[in-house]
Motif scaffolding. Structure first.
Motif, PDB file in Angstrom:
ATOM      1  N   TYR A 153      81.173  76.784 -16.067  1.00  0.00           N
ATOM      2  CA  TYR A 153      82.330  75.971 -16.450  1.00  0.00           C
ATOM      3  C   TYR A 153      82.781  75.084 -15.295  1.00  0.00           C
ATOM      4  N   LYS A 154      82.965  75.683 -14.112  1.00  0.00           N
ATOM      5  CA  LYS A 154      83.427  74.898 -12.962  1.00  0.00           C
ATOM      6  C   LYS A 154      82.410  73.826 -12.569  1.00  0.00           C
ATOM      7  N   SER A 155      81.127  74.146 -12.635  1.00  0.00           N
ATOM      8  CA  SER A 155      80.110  73.155 -12.297  1.00  0.00           C
ATOM      9  C   SER A 155      80.167  71.968 -13.249  1.00  0.00           C
ATOM     10  N   THR A 156      80.352  72.255 -14.525  1.00  0.00           N
ATOM     11  CA  THR A 156      80.435  71.180 -15.510  1.00  0.00           C
ATOM     12  C   THR A 156      81.673  70.318 -15.294  1.00  0.00           C
ATOM     13  N   VAL A 157      82.827  70.966 -15.140  1.00  0.00           N
ATOM     14  CA  VAL A 157      84.077  70.223 -14.965  1.00  0.00           C
ATOM     15  C   VAL A 157      84.052  69.418 -13.668  1.00  0.00           C
ATOM     16  N   TYR A 158      83.617  70.032 -12.577  1.00  0.00           N
ATOM     17  CA  TYR A 158      83.611  69.335 -11.290  1.00  0.00           C
ATOM     18  C   TYR A 158      82.618  68.179 -11.303  1.00  0.00           C
ATOM     19  N   THR A 159      81.467  68.355 -11.972  1.00  0.00           N
ATOM     20  CA  THR A 159      80.495  67.271 -12.074  1.00  0.00           C
ATOM     21  C   THR A 159      81.082  66.096 -12.847  1.00  0.00           C
ATOM     22  N   LEU A 160      81.761  66.377 -13.944  1.00  0.00           N
ATOM     23  CA  LEU A 160      82.388  65.302 -14.714  1.00  0.00           C
ATOM     24  C   LEU A 160      83.453  64.576 -13.905  1.00  0.00           C
ATOM     25  N   VAL A 161      84.242  65.323 -13.145  1.00  0.00           N
ATOM     26  CA  VAL A 161      85.281  64.694 -12.319  1.00  0.00           C
ATOM     27  C   VAL A 161      84.644  63.842 -11.226  1.00  0.00           C
ATOM     28  N   VAL A 162      83.590  64.332 -10.600  1.00  0.00           N
ATOM     29  CA  VAL A 162      82.915  63.555  -9.555  1.00  0.00           C
ATOM     30  C   VAL A 162      82.318  62.278 -10.145  1.00  0.00           C
ATOM     31  N   LEU A 163      81.719  62.368 -11.332  1.00  0.00           N
ATOM     32  CA  LEU A 163      81.186  61.170 -11.972  1.00  0.00           C
ATOM     33  C   LEU A 163      82.299  60.178 -12.294  1.00  0.00           C
ATOM     34  N   LEU A 164      83.424  60.679 -12.757  1.00  0.00           N
ATOM     35  CA  LEU A 164      84.562  59.812 -13.071  1.00  0.00           C
ATOM     36  C   LEU A 164      85.113  59.147 -11.812  1.00  0.00           C
ATOM     37  N   VAL A 165      85.253  59.912 -10.740  1.00  0.00           N
ATOM     38  CA  VAL A 165      85.744  59.342  -9.478  1.00  0.00           C
ATOM     39  C   VAL A 165      84.734  58.342  -8.920  1.00  0.00           C
ATOM     40  N   GLY A 166      83.444  58.651  -9.012  1.00  0.00           N
ATOM     41  CA  GLY A 166      82.415  57.708  -8.554  1.00  0.00           C
ATOM     42  C   GLY A 166      82.429  56.412  -9.337  1.00  0.00           C
ATOM     43  N   PHE A 167      82.608  56.512 -10.662  1.00  0.00           N
ATOM     44  CA  PHE A 167      82.712  55.310 -11.480  1.00  0.00           C
ATOM     45  C   PHE A 167      83.944  54.504 -11.095  1.00  0.00           C
ATOM     46  N   GLY A 168      85.060  55.201 -10.874  1.00  0.00           N
ATOM     47  CA  GLY A 168      86.287  54.509 -10.465  1.00  0.00           C
ATOM     48  C   GLY A 168      86.127  53.808  -9.126  1.00  0.00           C
ATOM     49  N   GLU A 169      85.426  54.442  -8.202  1.00  0.00           N
ATOM     50  CA  GLU A 169      85.201  53.834  -6.891  1.00  0.00           C
ATOM     51  C   GLU A 169      84.333  52.578  -7.014  1.00  0.00           C
ATOM     52  N   ARG A 170      83.274  52.654  -7.793  1.00  0.00           N
ATOM     53  CA  ARG A 170      82.410  51.476  -7.978  1.00  0.00           C
ATOM     54  C   ARG A 170      83.145  50.357  -8.706  1.00  0.00           C
ATOM     55  N   LEU A 171      83.961  50.735  -9.677  1.00  0.00           N
ATOM     56  CA  LEU A 171      84.750  49.745 -10.398  1.00  0.00           C
ATOM     57  C   LEU A 171      85.753  49.075  -9.468  1.00  0.00           C
ATOM     58  N   PHE A 172      86.373  49.849  -8.586  1.00  0.00           N
ATOM     59  CA  PHE A 172      87.327  49.295  -7.627  1.00  0.00           C
ATOM     60  C   PHE A 172      86.653  48.291  -6.704  1.00  0.00           C
ATOM     61  N   HIS A 173      85.467  48.637  -6.191  1.00  0.00           N
ATOM     62  CA  HIS A 173      84.756  47.713  -5.297  1.00  0.00           C
ATOM     63  C   HIS A 173      84.321  46.457  -6.043  1.00  0.00           C
ATOM     64  N   ALA A 174      83.844  46.614  -7.275  1.00  0.00           N
ATOM     65  CA  ALA A 174      83.442  45.441  -8.055  1.00  0.00           C
ATOM     66  C   ALA A 174      84.648  44.576  -8.377  1.00  0.00           C
ATOM     67  N   TYR A 175      85.776  45.183  -8.688  1.00  0.00           N
ATOM     68  CA  TYR A 175      86.986  44.420  -8.991  1.00  0.00           C
ATOM     69  C   TYR A 175      87.487  43.690  -7.751  1.00  0.00           C
ATOM     70  N   ARG A 176      87.404  44.332  -6.600  1.00  0.00           N
ATOM     71  CA  ARG A 176      87.850  43.711  -5.357  1.00  0.00           C
ATOM     72  C   ARG A 176      87.037  42.472  -5.017  1.00  0.00           C
ATOM     73  N   HIS A 177      85.758  42.487  -5.342  1.00  0.00           N
ATOM     74  CA  HIS A 177      84.909  41.340  -5.043  1.00  0.00           C
ATOM     75  C   HIS A 177      85.004  40.250  -6.096  1.00  0.00           C
ATOM     76  N   SER A 178      85.271  40.630  -7.356  1.00  0.00           N
ATOM     77  CA  SER A 178      85.287  39.624  -8.407  1.00  0.00           C
ATOM     78  C   SER A 178      86.697  39.216  -8.825  1.00  0.00           C
ATOM     79  N   VAL A 179      87.702  40.021  -8.597  1.00  0.00           N
ATOM     80  CA  VAL A 179      89.105  39.804  -8.935  1.00  0.00           C
ATOM     81  C   VAL A 179      89.289  39.600 -10.451  1.00  0.00           C
TER      82      VAL A 179
END
Length: 117
Positions: A83-109
């Motif tokens: 259970y913890k592995s599944t939940v933590y993996t999903l959270v890490v994927l979500l945070v990673g997506f948010g980080e990439r989205l933030f960097h892409a947004y910062r460059h493209s505005v």
């Protein structure tokens, strides 16, 4: 006085987890550097390992204190681990997506352009 005790206990808990992830990330970076050395490719990832360990360490501690991290504590060990592995993996994927989205947004505005790219 309780505030100082809270801060010190929080620091101890986060520092243990962060130190563990830092050691793991540094090991991964050392292996990556050794593999890339065969092809004379330089790789510097110390800062990303430190920042990643700080972020992941705090996320793990926060998730451990939420209801999502405690849901299967009284069940058999393997169920809690799955259970913890599944939940933590999903959270890490979500945070990673948010980080990439933030960097892409910062460059493209532009959020739509950032989502496409």
């Amino acid at each position: 006085m309780k505030f100082i005790e809270f801060i010190t206990s929080e620091f101890r808990e986060v520092s243990r987890v962060t130190l563990y992830f830092l050691c793991c990330f540094l090991l991964i970076i050392a292996l990556k550097k050794l593999f890339l050395m065969q092809y004379q490719i330089e790789f510097y990832g110390l800062s990303s390992a430190v920042v990643g360990a700080l972020i992941v360490g705090k996320v793990v501690v926060v998730l451990d204190h939420t209801r999502a991290g405690d849901r299967f504590r009284n069940h058999q060990g393997y169920i809690n681990v799955i259970y913890k592995s599944t939940v933590y993996t999903l959270v890490v994927l979500l945070v990673g997506f948010g980080e990439r989205l933030f960097h892409a947004y910062r460059h493209s505005v532009d959020l739509q352009h950032a989502l496409r790219g």
